[in-house]
Each structure stands twice: as C-alpha cells, then as structure tokens.
Design a protein around this motif. Structure first.
Motif, PDB file in Angstrom:
ATOM      1  N   ASP B  40       1.172  -1.328   0.274  1.00  0.00           N
ATOM      2  CA  ASP B  40       0.444   0.158   0.533  1.00  0.00           C
ATOM      3  C   ASP B  40       0.843   1.624  -0.468  1.00  0.00           C
ATOM      4  O   ASP B  40       0.210   2.317   0.359  1.00  0.00           O
ATOM      5  CB  ASP B  40      -1.239  -0.089   1.315  1.00  0.00           C
ATOM      6  N   GLY B  41       1.682   1.313  -0.241  1.00  0.00           N
ATOM      7  CA  GLY B  41       2.720   2.595  -0.234  1.00  0.00           C
ATOM      8  C   GLY B  41       3.759   2.614  -1.719  1.00  0.00           C
ATOM      9  O   GLY B  41       4.217   1.592  -2.076  1.00  0.00           O
ATOM     10  N   THR B  45       9.492   2.886   0.916  1.00  0.00           N
ATOM     11  CA  THR B  45       8.941   2.960   2.182  1.00  0.00           C
ATOM     12  C   THR B  45       8.227   1.970   2.439  1.00  0.00           C
ATOM     13  O   THR B  45       8.130   0.392   2.183  1.00  0.00           O
ATOM     14  CB  THR B  45       8.039   3.714   1.694  1.00  0.00           C
ATOM     15  N   VAL B  47       5.750  -0.729   4.665  1.00  0.00           N
ATOM     16  CA  VAL B  47       4.215  -1.026   3.237  1.00  0.00           C
ATOM     17  C   VAL B  47       3.888  -2.347   3.705  1.00  0.00           C
ATOM     18  O   VAL B  47       4.462  -2.953   4.876  1.00  0.00           O
ATOM     19  CB  VAL B  47       4.558  -1.538   2.100  1.00  0.00           C
TER      20      VAL B  47
END
Lengths: 362, 568
Positions: B40-41, B45, B47
C-alpha cells in the motif's frame, strides 16, 4: 597403448546404450579400427577416448595413465590427454591461415615461438603442404584441408591419434590416396592410433587390427586377413564383404581328410587349417565368398566339392560377372571372370577348393 | 588438482555470472512489481500487505475499457498491416510486376524511422486544423470541413497499421518464397479448380505463418506507445500503455495502482507471446521452410502488371513517401506550413543549423550513443553466454535459462520501465535518475533480439570446430577468444548494431526513465512535439533517420561481406 575396460555410455537417461560394456586393447604403434554400421557405437567410443564424451562407467588408460575411470572418479580434460584427432568434417578453423591452424594446439604448452614455428612447419612438411602455410585455410581443396587437419593433429606431439571417419567426405580416388598417406605417416611416426570407419575396404587396407561393432558391442576382433577369411560370426561375415551362408551339419573331423560337412545340395570337405573346429554332429554354417566359387559348363573331374546347379541370372559389373545359381533350392552367388558369359537357365557345375572357405558354429 | 579447483574453472565462473546477470535483469523487476501490487505504499517505504490495489483496479470500468481499446487497436491495426504487407509480399514474390527493387527499398524504409516521428508526421498530414491532406482535399473539392480527423480511434489505428507493413511483408515474403512449388503443382494436377486449389493448398499450408505474423503484429500493437500517446491522449482514447504512463505522471503517483494495471497489461501480452511460440512451433512442424531455395511460379499478370505496379506505388507513396516527405519539407521551413510554391521561397537550413548548435541535441545524442552502445555491448555479451550454454552444454536448466532470457519479449516498454523504477527506488543501488537505468532497461528489453541472432549463428558453427579447439588447448577462455568468437564475430557485430538502432527508435522506455540530463533523442523529439517546435523536431528527425540509415547500412555491408565469404 590404449586400454579400454567395460566402457559404457548411454543417452536419454539410460534408454539408449550407445556403448555397452566394451573392452579392447590397442598395442603401442599399431592402428586399430572400429568398424561397424552407423549407430553401432564406434564414434561414441572414439569420442570417449578423446574426452569429448564422458562415459557412464568403465575405464580408459592411455599408456598406463588413467584418463577415465568411473571407479576412482577420474576424468582428464581432452586437451590434457595428449591425443591428436582428425574429424570427419576436417574442423579446420576457417578464419585462420594454414599455419595458424597447425600452430594453435602448440600454444600455452611451454614451447618458444621459434620452436612452435619449426614444429608447425615440420608437421606441414610431413603432409606435403610446405609452402601453403600462409594460405587462408578455407581456400584449400578438400584433400588439402584433410591434410591440414592431419598436420594439426600431429603438431603437438601426441601419444595417440584418433581418426573419426576422416575420409568419408572425399571422393573415391582421393580417398584411396589419402588412405595410403595416413597409413604411411602412422607407420613412420609409430603412433598408436584408433580409427573409426563404416567402410570395410578402408578398414581392411589400413588396419593392424579390426574390431567389428554392432549395437554398442564388439562382435569380434582380429587382423584384417582373419576378419575377412575366417570370421567367427555371421555378422562379421555379412558386414565385411559378400558371403554365401549355408546351413550345414558336421559329419566328421579327421586330420587327414579335414572337416566333412553336409549341406543342402551334398557334401563338402574343408581343409582350411585356421577355420573353427566345431564339435561333431553340431549345426554349423558354411561361409563361401562368391569370388572363391568356380563355375564350369563341363563336369569338373577328380575334385571334391563339386555340385551342379542352374543359372538364375547374371549381372555384368565390370570387375567381374556376378552370377546367381540355384543348387537344389539353395541360392548361391559367384563372382567369375568378366570375360565369361553364361546364359540364364544354363546347367553349370560349381566348385570350391577345400581350403578356400570357412566354417562357423551355427 | 583438488575438487574445488576442478569445479571452479574460469568457464564455470563466467557462465555462472552471465546467467546470474540475465536472471537478475529479467526476473527481479517482475517480482518487485508484483510485490508492489500487493502493498500500500510507494516503493522504498515501509508498507503493509493489501489487496486493495486489485480491488480498485479490477473493480473499475476504466481498466476494462483500456483493455478493450488495446485489443481492438491491436487487432484492427494488425489487420491493416497484414493485408497491405501481405499484398506487397505477394506482388514481389509471386507476380512479374516490374521494379521490384524499388518496391523492396520503399517497404523496408519504415524500419529505420522511429515510430514517434512517423506518428507526428501523420499529425502533420491528417490533423483537422493543420493537416496537409485535409487542406488539400478541402481545396480540391471545396469541402466545408476537413474530411479526416487524426484524433480519433480510426486515426490511431491507421497510423500504427500503415507504419507496420514491413514486418508482415518480410514474414509473408519468406513464407511465399519457401513454399515448395511441387505442392502447388500437385494441387493443379488434381481435379481442384484454381480457387479451391489456392484455398486447400496455399492458404492451409501458409496458415501457421499467417497466424504467427498476425500474432507478432498483435503483440507489437498491444505494446506500442507512440500512437496512443501522441494521438490517443489528446483524443481521449486510453489504452494500457497510456494508462500506466498517465498514472505515473499524476502526482502524487500511485505506483501500486499503476503496477496493478500493469499486471492486466502483462497478462494480455504474455498470452499473445505464448500463442505465438505455440504457433511458430506448429509452423516448424509444417516444415515448408527448408534450406532449399525454391523458385516458385510467378504469375504472369500481362498488361495488368502496370496497373498492379501503379497500385503498389500509390500505396507506398501514402505509407512511406508522404510521412517522411512532410517531415523533410517541415525541416526546411521556418515554421510549420503545408507545402506550396509560395512557401518554397522560405526554404532555409536554419533548423539544421540550430539543432547542431543546441546543447540538448548533443547531450541527447551522446546519451543515446553511450547508453545504447553500452546496452548493445552488454546484451550481446550476455547473449553469447546464454546461447553457448543452451547450444553447447548439457547443463540442467539450460532450457529454462533460454525461456527466461526470451521472456522480456512479452514485457511492454512502459511496464518494464515501471518495474525498474520500482526496483531501483527500493534496492540500495543508485541508478535511478542516471543513464544506467536506461542501459539496464535497454539490455533487458533487447536481449531476446540479440539472443536470437547469436543463437542462430552458434548453430551454424559446426560442433567439431569447437571440439578441435577443446582437444588443442586446456584454456576455455583461449578457445573462446581465438576460435569461437572470431567465427561468430560478424553476427555479433550485426546484433550489436541492430540493438543500437533500436535504442535510437524506442520511446516507451526512456519516456519514463529519462530525466533532465539523461534525455535520449526520441524523448527530445517527443518533448519538442509537446512544446510545438515542429520545424526543429523535423530537422532532428531527419538527422536521426540518416544516422539509423547509416548504422543499418554498415550492418548490411557486414552481413553481405560475410555471406559472400561463407559461400566461397
């Protein structure tokens, strides 16, 4: 000396047994030929000796040194086996000159530039190609390319020569000439050689010893003369040359008279000393080469091994007249002088000298 | 010699490293992008795992709309290319139409023109406001409105279709040429009529080639970026390629969603490639392509051959001469204007002078040469390693290596660029924003092409030539350097030059991976188009085409010389 023991090589996960547990010995300085139909395993055996194929099991020794052994897990790289090989396709590197081709195997083996040059030029001289060293290799004729291949194989001073059907790409005349040259070179240098061919004439003319192979096995080994005149197997008799094969039974073995045999059309006496001596009353095969059969219109008197038949057909083949004769139901082939003429259906007498045929166990 | 030394020869080290690089280049980006679709990122990053990208992407009508558009686009443009290319192949191979050399040269020409340039040229020709042909027809027939609108689905299909006649031409010409005429004669001897004979024999025998050609066109059509970007975006027609491109241009960029779109895109191309491989496998089984050179019957068209010739020349005038002609014309104009005698007085060399004084041009050119040259070198080197393993060894898994190396053929440029962006924003390897990421992308994308070239040339080297070397020298490296590589050098050079020209043509890769300072020529042309600098763009396009023509000419010379040598 090349010693091979229980050599086996399979393909396709063991389904195809290309070489099936064979063993033989090539004496130092002799030329040993593997002869057989295509797919009999002769080339695979040769490639195993070269190290281009890795066998499944067995042992290969070159002059006592183990180059392959499944038992002690030895596999020596091809270039370290000190073998020189001549390939069927010549395998001359087309981007190099004749000299570069011959000198390449000398690189990285501790020879000085000057030594390398002398060795390569010497090798070229041996195959009568001196003066050709700067030619681009592909510009040479087939026979010359084959001689470059020969020079390349011997330049690095190998202990063993391997020949993989080296003459099969040459035309008939050149083949005969090259055959003689290879044989002469091999004798002069005294290099132990293994030679593969499917051509029986080539094998007979060039070899010290011949091994007949079929289906991955060696059927029999012998001198060319013995292989042709006194084969021990039906396969060898049929593969090398033409043979009339007649079923027979042994009626007696007597030092004075010789072997007495019963064949479909009568009785034969064999006085050939070197032939096999089967047990009395056993089933045997009589092998008569067509060129040893004599044909006559008139009756042949005072001779053993004479019987009558009639001519089925005859074919003029230049070197001889090939005649098919029926004798009491058996069909025989005879090769007689091309100057003779025999009409079809003619009644003839056949004769074979008691010492000019052989017998094998049926 | 101990056991370790025996297994760690140079040969094994080199082959191991080469295969490792290939696997890294082809598989890791895909794994990264797949990983991204489940998170989801943005890349790099922290996630957590989620399925929401799939729910969002596959739950929206937009994805299916793009899928539909992509497929319709690829099928329809492929049909145009196939019919026209196939017709030209039939004319040159099977009829006695004159001037075949001229036809050949004209049909081959689109191969050296970058797709971005052809697409722009059709805007010059068919734009409703500035299109030359529109103005010509309005003037000629006194029309109220321009008859053509390039900014439409039909326009997009036309541009791609007419630009891709070369591929079906070459493949169908080969199919026509390799057909054994005795098969046709056998049909003629039987009681079939000519039409039924054509259907039962020619068409059925050629069917696998036809299908393979058409599938290749389909894959190219699905993959292409230029026409969908230049024409589709202003016209509001979205396909897979432009969807991903626009998703990445949005800010903040939703990489995860773009990646999820890419999975659907990838699915379609993979199916296409698998079908293609299957069909070409079948084509081999049909074995109409033997080494024999057949001389098929040519049909005597009589006086009709001049009619066919004029038809062909008219077609090629529209497909080839018009597009490059308008670019050439524009390159000599101070501003874009349709050709006329009046405008001819404004003829100027200024555009050429200008681009040769432009720093950006030199930078793009040198970027192109450096990244393209490096990529071509690496691709060819890797191909030699892979091809050697596949052709000459019995190392287990070599078939798999072959397939994996071939797999980027199914990877559209934008998807690969996205995957690489993802990968190098995540991994601590600082190539993002440098020329290196372009090199990596080019290598991955074009390695299937160089692999085929090297593979084919290795098959032509008789095995005994290498075995003779193996018996001569212990050093694998020496044997490779002095025996094998010189033997295949011409093919390596041709492969190298071919990959280099492809890097001069492809836009879909650098459009996402180039940044300020790392632009290459196709990106520069695209940029000039977006800012309306049509004259400069045209001059640059002509220079680029001349450069590609030069490189291709060198490749041609090498292959001619080599084949002459081989024949001698």
């Amino acid at each position: 000396m090349i010693e091979i023991k229980t050599l086996t090589k399979t393909y396709g996960g063991g389904d195809v047994r290309a070489v099936d547990g064979i063993g033989f010995t090539v004496e130092t300085g002799s030329l040993f030929t593997l002869l057989g139909p295509s797919g009999c395993g002769k080339t695979t055996t040769l490639r195993c000796v070269a190290g281009l194929e890795k066998p499944d099991s067995g042992e290969i020794r070159l002059f006592g040194e183990r180059v392959y052994s499944s038992k002690s897990n030895v596999f020596v790289a091809p270039s370290r086996r000190r073998v020189g090989m001549v390939f069927q396709s010549y395998a001359i590197w087309p981007h190099m000159t004749v000299f570069q081709n011959v000198a390449y195997p000398l690189k990285g083996k501790g020879w000085s530039r000057k030594e390398m040059r002398t060795r390569a030029l010497d090798a070229l001289k041996m195959v009568n190609l001196d003066g050709y060293e700067d030619r681009p290799a592909p510009k040479l004729s087939g026979g010359q390319q084959q001689r470059v291949a020969l020079a390349r194989a011997m330049a690095s001073d190998p202990k063993v020569f391997l020949f993989d059907e080296p003459l099969s790409n040459l035309d008939a005349k050149l083949r005969e000439e090259m055959r003689g040259q290879i044989r002469q070179l091999q004798r002069e240098l005294g290099i132990t050689s293994l030679y593969v061919t499917h051509d029986q004439v080539e094998a007979l003319s060039i070899s010290d010893q011949i091994a007949i192979m079929d289906g991955g096995r060696i059927i029999e080994v012998g001198r060319p003369r013995d292989i042709y005149l006194h084969p021990h197997s039906q396969f060898a008799a049929q593969f090398v040359g033409l043979t009339n094969i007649l079923p027979a039974s042994l009626k007696g073995d007597d030092d004075r008279v010789g072997l007495r045999l019963e064949v479909p059309f009568g009785e034969l006496v064999c006085t050939q000393a070197e032939t096999n001596r089967p047990a009395p009353d056993s089933r045997v095969m009589v092998l008569i080469r067509p060129e040893n059969l004599r044909l006559s219109i008139g009756k042949i008197e005072n001779q053993p091994n004479v019987w009558s038949g009639n001519v089925i057909s005859s074919t003029f083949l230049g070197e001889f007249l090939d005649v098919a004769v029926s004798c009491n139901g058996a069909r025989l082939r005879a090769r007689i002088s091309p100057f003779s003429e025999v009409p079809d259906g003619a009644d003839v007498y056949l004769h074979v000298a008691p010492e000019e045929f052989s017998v094998i166990s049926g | 010699m101990n056991a370790v030394a025996k297994f760690l020869t140079w040969k094994h080290v080199i082959l191991f490293v080469l295969s490792g690089v290939v696997l890294y280049l082809t598989l890791v980006p895909l794994i990264m992008i797949l990983y991204g679709t489940f998170t989801d990122g943005p890349p790099g990053t922290d996630v957590s795992f989620t399925l929401k990208n799939y729910v969002k992407a596959y739950g929206s009508a937009a994805l299916f709309h793009s899928a539909f558009n992509s497929i319709v686009f690829a099928v329809a443009s492929g049909l145009i290319s196939f019919v026209l290319g196939g017709f030209l192949a039939w004319v040159t191979e099977r009829t006695n139409t004159p001037f075949k050399t001229v036809i050949y040269l004209l049909v081959l020409f689109p191969f050296i023109v970058p797709g971005i340039l052809t697409t722009i040229s059709w805007v010059f020709l068919l734009s409703p406001t500035i299109g030359v042909l529109n103005q010509f027809f309005v003037f000629l027939f006194g029309l109220e409105e321009p008859p053509f609108d390039i900014y439409s689905f039909a326009g997009m299909i036309w541009v791609f279709g007419i630009d891709h006649i070369t591929l079906p031409f070459l493949l169908m010409a080969a199919a026509f040429r390799s057909m054994d005429p005795s098969l046709e004669e056998a049909a003629r001897m039987s009681t079939m009529g000519p039409v039924r004979g054509f259907y039962h024999v020619n068409l059925k025998i050629m069917f696998p080639s036809i299908l393979a050609t058409w599938l290749l066109l389909f894959i190219r059509g699905i993959e292409t970026f230029e026409a969908p970007a230049v024409i589709g975006i202003p016209a509001g027609i979205r396909v897979f390629a432009t969807d991903i491109f626009l998703a990445l241009r949005d800010s903040p960029t939703d990489y995860n969603l773009a990646g999820t779109y890419a999975t659907a895109y990838l699915f379609v191309t993979v199916v296409g490639v698998l079908l293609y491989l299957r069909v070409t496998g079948i084509a081999e089984r049909f074995a109409t392509i033997t080494g024999k050179g057949y001389r098929p019957h040519t049909i005597d068209l009589g006086a009709w051959r001049y009619f066919v010739l004029s038809l062909v020349l008219a077609l090629l005038f529209v497909a080839v001469v018009l597009p490059i002609g308008i670019v050439l014309w524009t390159s000599f104009m101070p501003f874009y204007a349709p050709p006329s005698l009046k405008m001819l007085s404004l003829f100027t060399w200024d555009n050429y002078r200008m681009i040769f004084e432009l720093d950006e041009f030199y930078r793009a050119l040198s970027n192109n040469l450096i990244s393209g040259g490096a990529a071509a070198t690496i691709a060819v080197m890797l191909s030699v390693g892979v091809a050697w393993i596949v052709v000459r060894t019995d190392i287990p898994g070599r078939k798999l290596l072959d397939i994996v190396t071939f797999s980027p053929i199914a990877l559209p440029g934008v998807v690969m660029s996205l995957a690489l962006v993802w990968m190098y924003l995540t991994l601590p390897i600082p190539v993002y924003g440098t020329l290196w990421i372009l090199v990596i992308a080019y290598v991955t994308k074009f390695i299937p092409i160089s692999l085929r070239a090297v593979h084919a040339s290795l098959l032509h080297v008789h095995k005994e030539l290498e075995e003779a070397a193996e018996l001569s020298s212990t050093s694998w490296l020496r044997n490779m350097t002095f025996v094998l590589l010189p033997l295949i050098l011409p093919s390596l050079l041709i492969g190298w030059l071919y990959v280099l020209t492809l890097t001069f043509k492809v836009l879909s890769i650098p459009v996402l991976l180039s940044h300020v300072g790392t632009e290459v020529l196709p990106v520069l042309i695209f940029g000039l188009y977006e800012s309306g600098e049509f004259s400069q763009l045209s001059a640059m396009g002509i220079v680029l085409v001349a450069a590609i023509a030069g490189i291709s000419g060198i490749a041609r010379l090498i292959s001619n010389r080599f084949s002459v040598q081989a024949a001698a």
